[in-house]
Motif scaffolding. Structure first.
Motif, PDB file in Angstrom:
ATOM      1  N   CYS A  11       5.951   1.669   4.134  1.00  0.00           N
ATOM      2  CA  CYS A  11       6.667   0.617   5.112  1.00  0.00           C
ATOM      3  C   CYS A  11       5.528   0.601   5.866  1.00  0.00           C
ATOM      4  O   CYS A  11       5.098   0.174   6.741  1.00  0.00           O
ATOM      5  CB  CYS A  11       7.853   1.030   5.844  1.00  0.00           C
ATOM      6  N   GLY A  12       4.945   2.090   6.713  1.00  0.00           N
ATOM      7  CA  GLY A  12       3.595   2.018   7.185  1.00  0.00           C
ATOM      8  C   GLY A  12       2.331   1.371   6.844  1.00  0.00           C
ATOM      9  O   GLY A  12       1.841   0.947   7.295  1.00  0.00           O
ATOM     10  N   SER A  13       2.627   1.276   5.468  1.00  0.00           N
ATOM     11  CA  SER A  13       0.961   1.557   4.939  1.00  0.00           C
ATOM     12  C   SER A  13       1.424  -0.547   4.694  1.00  0.00           C
ATOM     13  O   SER A  13       0.603  -0.555   5.105  1.00  0.00           O
ATOM     14  CB  SER A  13       1.254   2.253   3.682  1.00  0.00           C
ATOM     15  N   ALA A  24      -8.384  -9.001  10.735  1.00  0.00           N
ATOM     16  CA  ALA A  24      -9.472  -9.206  10.182  1.00  0.00           C
ATOM     17  C   ALA A  24      -9.785  -9.864   8.756  1.00  0.00           C
ATOM     18  O   ALA A  24     -10.892  -9.522   8.318  1.00  0.00           O
ATOM     19  CB  ALA A  24     -10.522  -7.799  10.141  1.00  0.00           C
ATOM     20  N   GLY A  25      -8.778 -10.196   8.352  1.00  0.00           N
ATOM     21  CA  GLY A  25      -8.618 -11.058   7.558  1.00  0.00           C
ATOM     22  C   GLY A  25      -8.470  -9.743   6.133  1.00  0.00           C
ATOM     23  O   GLY A  25      -8.144  -8.903   6.666  1.00  0.00           O
ATOM     24  N   PRO A  26      -8.970 -10.300   5.008  1.00  0.00           N
ATOM     25  CA  PRO A  26      -9.377  -9.358   3.925  1.00  0.00           C
ATOM     26  C   PRO A  26     -10.345  -8.175   4.044  1.00  0.00           C
ATOM     27  O   PRO A  26      -9.686  -7.160   3.989  1.00  0.00           O
ATOM     28  CB  PRO A  26     -10.042 -10.661   3.231  1.00  0.00           C
ATOM     29  N   ALA A  27     -11.342  -8.547   5.179  1.00  0.00           N
ATOM     30  CA  ALA A  27     -11.514  -7.155   5.755  1.00  0.00           C
ATOM     31  C   ALA A  27     -10.719  -6.467   6.125  1.00  0.00           C
ATOM     32  O   ALA A  27     -10.756  -4.527   6.378  1.00  0.00           O
ATOM     33  CB  ALA A  27     -12.787  -7.260   5.961  1.00  0.00           C
ATOM     34  N   GLY A  28      -9.960  -6.492   6.904  1.00  0.00           N
ATOM     35  CA  GLY A  28      -9.164  -5.982   7.585  1.00  0.00           C
ATOM     36  C   GLY A  28      -8.240  -5.476   6.648  1.00  0.00           C
ATOM     37  O   GLY A  28      -7.667  -3.801   6.904  1.00  0.00           O
ATOM     38  N   VAL A  29      -7.851  -5.949   5.817  1.00  0.00           N
ATOM     39  CA  VAL A  29      -6.849  -5.439   4.723  1.00  0.00           C
ATOM     40  C   VAL A  29      -7.250  -4.129   4.028  1.00  0.00           C
ATOM     41  O   VAL A  29      -6.396  -3.165   3.923  1.00  0.00           O
ATOM     42  CB  VAL A  29      -6.309  -6.703   3.891  1.00  0.00           C
ATOM     43  N   LEU A  30      -8.983  -4.445   4.076  1.00  0.00           N
ATOM     44  CA  LEU A  30      -9.120  -3.132   3.054  1.00  0.00           C
ATOM     45  C   LEU A  30      -9.723  -2.328   3.658  1.00  0.00           C
ATOM     46  O   LEU A  30      -8.954  -1.075   3.459  1.00  0.00           O
ATOM     47  CB  LEU A  30     -10.670  -3.398   2.581  1.00  0.00           C
ATOM     48  N   ALA A  31      -9.956  -1.758   5.144  1.00  0.00           N
ATOM     49  CA  ALA A  31     -10.055  -1.416   5.910  1.00  0.00           C
ATOM     50  C   ALA A  31      -8.667  -0.228   5.881  1.00  0.00           C
ATOM     51  O   ALA A  31      -8.251   0.868   6.475  1.00  0.00           O
ATOM     52  CB  ALA A  31     -10.665  -1.730   7.656  1.00  0.00           C
ATOM     53  N   ALA A  32      -7.754  -1.753   6.074  1.00  0.00           N
ATOM     54  CA  ALA A  32      -5.868  -1.087   6.176  1.00  0.00           C
ATOM     55  C   ALA A  32      -5.887   0.099   5.562  1.00  0.00           C
ATOM     56  O   ALA A  32      -4.981   0.912   5.495  1.00  0.00           O
ATOM     57  CB  ALA A  32      -4.909  -2.089   6.608  1.00  0.00           C
ATOM     58  N   GLY A  33      -5.517  -0.588   4.112  1.00  0.00           N
ATOM     59  CA  GLY A  33      -5.394   0.075   2.901  1.00  0.00           C
ATOM     60  C   GLY A  33      -5.899   1.593   3.217  1.00  0.00           C
ATOM     61  O   GLY A  33      -5.954   2.205   2.175  1.00  0.00           O
TER      62      GLY A  33
END
Length: 163
Positions: A11-13, A24-33
């Motif tokens: 859930c946190g992920s 940040a869009g797709p880059a934000g998803v990558l960094a968050a992932g």
């Protein structure tokens, strides 16, 4: 990993990835992932580490044995034990101790400097005992060669006591 910890990580992920998309869009998803993966792996690693060994509880009435003041005696005992493994172990563990003892006793009791006058020291101790404490002899690195017997070490020490 327990089921509750697993659900919290998932859930946190998911929340972290959603926040990354919003910021940040797709880059934000990558960094968050990447951050979520590191967090998940860390949580998994911590859940797999077994607890450390427990210190034995002392028996009732027993006091712990503190032997800090006898560290040198333990060192000599360890050197004696290791010296019987091979000539290499003798030369690197016990012989330095015998060299120091022999040099001190010869200087104090016979006035012979074992380093400056090795021939005089050899004459006092005899060639068979001198080889046990000769600081000029190179140290062996042969782990298969037989070491001197502890009876020979005892003879050297008795000879030093008799001086």
């Amino acid at each position: 990993m327990s089921r509750g910890v697993f659900l919290a990580v998932v859930c946190g992920s998911a929340g972290l990835c959603g926040a990354g998309w919003g910021l940040a869009g797709p880059a934000g998803v990558l960094a968050a992932g990447i951050c979520a993966t590191v967090a998940a792996l860390t949580a998994l690693r911590w859940s797999k580490v077994p607890p450390g060994p427990r210190a034995p509880s002392p028996s009732p009435g027993a006091t712990p044995f503190e032997n800090a003041e006898f560290a040198r005696y333990r060192k000599v005992g360890g050197a004696l034990s290791w010296s019987q493994v091979s000539l290499r172990h003798f030369d690197h563990a016990l012989r330095p101790i015998l060299e120091r003892i022999t040099a001190a006793v010869l200087l104090e009791r016979a006035g012979v400097d074992a380093v400056a006058e090795p021939q005089a020291a050899r004459d006092l101790l005899g060639p068979d005992l001198w080889k046990l404490a000769d600081a000029t002899r190179p140290r062996s690195d042969d782990s298969s060669a037989e070491p001197p017997h502890l009876d020979d070490v005892a003879r050297l020490l008795r000879r030093l006591e008799d001086l």
